[in-house]
Design a protein around this motif. Sequence first.
Motif, PDB file in Angstrom:
ATOM      1  N   ASN A  52       5.886  -1.104  55.632  1.00  0.00           N
ATOM      2  CA  ASN A  52       6.596  -0.564  56.791  1.00  0.00           C
ATOM      3  C   ASN A  52       6.920   0.902  56.557  1.00  0.00           C
ATOM      4  N   CYS A  53       6.576   1.720  57.525  1.00  0.00           N
ATOM      5  CA  CYS A  53       6.791   3.160  57.388  1.00  0.00           C
ATOM      6  C   CYS A  53       8.269   3.526  57.548  1.00  0.00           C
ATOM      7  N   ALA A  54       8.599   4.689  57.050  1.00  0.00           N
ATOM      8  CA  ALA A  54       9.968   5.195  57.118  1.00  0.00           C
ATOM      9  C   ALA A  54      10.472   5.303  58.557  1.00  0.00           C
ATOM     10  N   GLU A  55       9.608   5.753  59.436  1.00  0.00           N
ATOM     11  CA  GLU A  55      10.018   5.966  60.832  1.00  0.00           C
ATOM     12  C   GLU A  55      10.435   4.648  61.468  1.00  0.00           C
ATOM     13  N   ARG A  56       9.614   3.618  61.254  1.00  0.00           N
ATOM     14  CA  ARG A  56       9.939   2.321  61.861  1.00  0.00           C
ATOM     15  C   ARG A  56      11.151   1.695  61.195  1.00  0.00           C
ATOM     16  N   THR A  57      11.313   1.894  59.892  1.00  0.00           N
ATOM     17  CA  THR A  57      12.514   1.380  59.235  1.00  0.00           C
ATOM     18  C   THR A  57      13.765   1.970  59.883  1.00  0.00           C
ATOM     19  N   PRO A  87       3.157  11.392  61.511  1.00  0.00           N
ATOM     20  CA  PRO A  87       3.394   9.947  61.619  1.00  0.00           C
ATOM     21  C   PRO A  87       2.106   9.194  61.945  1.00  0.00           C
ATOM     22  N   CYS A  88       1.976   7.977  61.432  1.00  0.00           N
ATOM     23  CA  CYS A  88       0.783   7.172  61.717  1.00  0.00           C
ATOM     24  C   CYS A  88       0.800   6.713  63.176  1.00  0.00           C
ATOM     25  N   GLY A  89      -0.309   6.197  63.616  1.00  0.00           N
ATOM     26  CA  GLY A  89      -0.424   5.767  65.008  1.00  0.00           C
ATOM     27  C   GLY A  89       0.547   4.662  65.376  1.00  0.00           C
ATOM     28  N   ALA A  90       0.736   3.709  64.468  1.00  0.00           N
ATOM     29  CA  ALA A  90       1.664   2.606  64.753  1.00  0.00           C
ATOM     30  C   ALA A  90       3.064   3.144  64.986  1.00  0.00           C
ATOM     31  N   CYS A  91       3.476   4.071  64.160  1.00  0.00           N
ATOM     32  CA  CYS A  91       4.816   4.645  64.326  1.00  0.00           C
ATOM     33  C   CYS A  91       4.927   5.452  65.616  1.00  0.00           C
ATOM     34  N   ARG A  92       3.883   6.183  65.964  1.00  0.00           N
ATOM     35  CA  ARG A  92       3.938   6.954  67.219  1.00  0.00           C
ATOM     36  C   ARG A  92       4.174   6.016  68.404  1.00  0.00           C
TER      37      ARG A  92
HETATM   38 ZN   LIG Z   1       3.840   4.853  60.337  1.00  0.00          ZN
END
Ligand SMILES: [Zn+2]
Length: 135
Positions: A52-57, A87-92
Amino acid sequence: MKYETLIDEARAARELAYVPYSRFKVGAALETKDGRVFRGCNVENASYGLCNCAERTAFFSAIAHGYVPGDFAALAVIGDTDGPIAPCGACRQVILELGGNDLAVVLANLKGDVMETTAAAQLPNAFGGRDLQKS
Ligand SMILES: [Zn+2]
Ligand SMILES: O=c1ccn([C@H]2C[C@H](O)[C@@H](CO)O2)c(=O)[nH]1
């Protein structure tokens, strides 16, 4: 809050990243319109797809504390990248839905490079909830 302060919050969050596989630490800090800050770091797993990326956390923490879309003012993200982190695509996708089109997104790196953008600018032609409401 000044963007420099929010970046400092993201920098502190980054120190807590759990990254035994990539060794690539990322930190995020999400400011609410009522002045709180939710920090996030990336959290990895031996089953790599569960990372899990930082942005989503940061967003998921804020939601878990009762905040909702419309409550957010700005997101800062920092990593040890050549330029401001991307940011990765999922986070965007998540940033856009939960943060809204006009959320200020402040992308930084450890060297002090900073890019200011918005959630909508980071994901043109996005799929969204409205697309599910046909017929
Ligand atoms: Zn991400
Ligand atoms: O904006 C980014 C880019 C990458 N990562 C994480 C995911 C993974 O744990 C590691 C390497 O991709 O960095 C983030 O948290 N945020």
